[in-house]
Write an enzyme that holds these catalytic residues in place. Structure first.
Site, mmCIF file in Angstrom:
data_model
loop_
_atom_site.group_PDB
_atom_site.id
_atom_site.type_symbol
_atom_site.label_atom_id
_atom_site.label_comp_id
_atom_site.label_asym_id
_atom_site.label_seq_id
_atom_site.Cartn_x
_atom_site.Cartn_y
_atom_site.Cartn_z
ATOM 1 N N PHE A 138 57.662 -60.710 54.852
ATOM 2 C CA PHE A 138 56.438 -60.294 54.156
ATOM 3 C C PHE A 138 55.576 -59.496 55.128
ATOM 4 O O PHE A 138 55.281 -59.963 56.228
ATOM 5 C CB PHE A 138 55.646 -61.506 53.638
ATOM 6 N N ASP A 223 55.802 -58.503 63.708
ATOM 7 C CA ASP A 223 54.654 -58.810 62.858
ATOM 8 C C ASP A 223 54.236 -60.240 63.186
ATOM 9 O O ASP A 223 54.863 -61.204 62.733
ATOM 10 C CB ASP A 223 55.070 -58.656 61.386
ATOM 11 N N LYS A 252 44.784 -61.815 60.356
ATOM 12 C CA LYS A 252 44.442 -63.201 60.024
ATOM 13 C C LYS A 252 43.457 -63.891 60.979
ATOM 14 O O LYS A 252 42.257 -63.769 60.821
ATOM 15 C CB LYS A 252 45.729 -64.006 59.880
HETATM 16 C C1 LIG Z 1 53.422 -61.851 58.331
HETATM 17 C C2 LIG Z 1 52.391 -61.144 57.492
HETATM 18 N N1 LIG Z 1 52.263 -59.826 57.586
HETATM 19 C C3 LIG Z 1 51.358 -59.145 56.859
HETATM 20 C C4 LIG Z 1 50.524 -59.796 55.975
HETATM 21 C C5 LIG Z 1 49.514 -59.014 55.180
HETATM 22 O O1 LIG Z 1 48.238 -59.270 55.654
HETATM 23 P P1 LIG Z 1 46.952 -58.898 54.755
HETATM 24 O O2 LIG Z 1 46.983 -59.791 53.563
HETATM 25 O O3 LIG Z 1 45.791 -59.153 55.671
HETATM 26 O O4 LIG Z 1 47.069 -57.457 54.380
HETATM 27 C C6 LIG Z 1 50.630 -61.182 55.836
HETATM 28 C C7 LIG Z 1 49.791 -61.903 54.870
HETATM 29 O O5 LIG Z 1 50.054 -62.998 54.443
HETATM 30 C C8 LIG Z 1 51.589 -61.878 56.614
HETATM 31 O O6 LIG Z 1 51.740 -63.202 56.516
#
Ligand SMILES: Cc1ncc(COP(=O)(O)O)c(C=O)c1O
Length: 399
Positions: A138, A223, A252
């Site tokens: 994700f 990520d 986050k």
């Molecule tokens: C691993 C990861 N990358 C990217 C995102 C996307 O972040 P945002 O919701 O701040 O755009 C999330 C959100 O849950 C995530 O868990």
């Protein structure tokens, strides 16, 4: 205000993008939150792994008050001291040399993809721009990051999707080796898949990816939006594997709830961005980076990553004991530090509701996994209480 009326207005006026629980949270302190009816909960969602320092942390509140009253926003045409200090601190505590600040995880990944493509074109052929990402991962909801998110359920209806993305199974080095070709710019991966089900890869996976990328001149983007900032018991999850990426994304927990994103890179990779190639209005403003500076300094000074490792052990031990006693109702407990997934036999939605009824807020992930991501400041009694509530909730949901 009356919760029922709030929910009615929510139904009428908000775009229905999320299935919401029948609760409106109005106040928080540490690991606890209260709803509009005054009911108290233990918050093991942490706003989806965001509130690492807990709710209403006095240092965060202090910085917000002071910064809002001094200078909230200026544009990136000017030097912003808080942004510079936070970038310096992040670089001093990671593999990185340079940082770009944005407003969310999706934007941080969007930036990473743009940076990797630009670097790859400058260090290879003009058609070198493919990003390889992992099934079940994700990476966000913008068009590029949702395409990098290799789960078709998030794609439906948004076609045509941007070109240049390839998917391979998670935790499978052979598949990555086969997928890399002369058009590949980068491999994008979460060190532990959060949303996908708290999927922890084998110990050799990240070192193997690093080796494959080095051998082929492909960039490795980690990520760490969910796994970073101490969550897994180390400041960065990549430290468990003993290898570093070329680009890392954060969001986050970086400002404990004030929207922020960050893309970190080595000098070499960052050199692909020159004035005018990328930009942002809000990204890195004095409020967000001022709070980020307070959060990151506190995390380091109070050794919260070590605390997350300790508390995470207690949580996982408690849940594994529950698994042993559960006569098969708990199938598996996995994770690292304070990012924990529990595979259940009962439908996870029912267990989430039962936990909430009993005063514990928890997350879901993957197909049927209960996910826990409490603040890193969580204490032993709160952990023991959460395990006790989960045990009761699992019992409540026995068929
Ligand atoms: C691993 C990861 N990358 C990217 C995102 C996307 O972040 P945002 O919701 O701040 O755009 C999330 C959100 O849950 C995530 O868990």
């Amino acid at each position: 205000m009356d919760t029922k009326l709030l929910m009615e207005w929510s139904d009428r006026h908000l775009m229905a993008f999320a299935k919401r629980y029948p609760v409106a949270l109005v106040r928080g302190e540490g690991v606890r939150v209260w709803d509009s009816d005054g009911k108290e909960y233990l918050d093991f969602t942490g706003g989806i792994a965001v509130t690492a320092l807990g709710h209403s942390h006095p240092k965060v509140v202090g910085t917000m008050r002071e910064q809002a009253a001094t200078l909230l926003h200026v544009s990136n045409y000017f030097h912003i001291p808080q942004q510079i200090h936070l970038a310096k601190l992040l670089c001093e505590h990671s593999f990185a040399d340079r940082v770009f600040f944005s407003n969310s995880g999706a934007e941080a990944n969007e930036t990473a993809i743009k940076l990797a493509r630009k670097w790859a074109k400058e260090h290879g052929a003009s058609d070198r721009g493919d990003i390889i990402s992992m099934r079940g991962g994700f990476h966000g909801r913008t068009l590029a990051t949702v395409t990098a998110t290799a789960q078709e359920k998030y794609h439906h209806g948004f076609e045509p999707l941007p070109a240049g993305f390839k998917y391979v199974p998670f935790n499978n080095l052979r598949a990555v080796e086969r997928a890399i070709d002369s058009r590949t710019a980068a491999v994008l991966v979460e060190p532990i898949q959060g949303e996908g089900g708290v999927n922890v890869p084998d110990d050799g996976y990240l070192p193997g990816l690093r080796k494959l990328c080095d051998e082929t001149g492909v960039l490795l983007i980690l990520d760490e939006i969910q796994t970073g900032m101490g969550r897994t018991g180390k400041l960065w999850c990549y430290e468990h594997a003993g290898v570093a990426p070329d680009i890392m994304t954060l969001a986050k927990a970086l400002a404990n709830g004030v929207p922020i994103g960050a893309t970190l890179a080595t000098d070499d990779v960052a050199s692909a961005f020159t004035p005018g190639t990328h930009g942002t209005t809000f990204g890195g403003n004095p409020l967000a980076t001022g709070v980020g500076l307070t959060v990151f300094s506190t995390l380091v000074e109070e050794r919260l990553a070590e605390r997350a490792a300790r508390m995470g052990r207690r949580l996982s031990d408690g849940l594994r004991a529950l698994q042993t006693q559960s006569a098969g109702a708990v199938k598996e407990v996995r994770g690292k530090g304070l990012l924990v997934g529990i595979d259940l036999v009962a439908p996870v939605a029912a267990v989430v509701s039962a936990c909430r009824e009993r005063g514990l807020l928890v997350l879901t992930a993957g197909d049927n996994t209960l996910r826990l991501a409490p603040p890193l400041i969580v204490d032993e009694p709160s952990i023991d209480r959460a395990v006790e509530i989960i045990a009761r909730a699992v019992q409540d949901c026995r068929p």
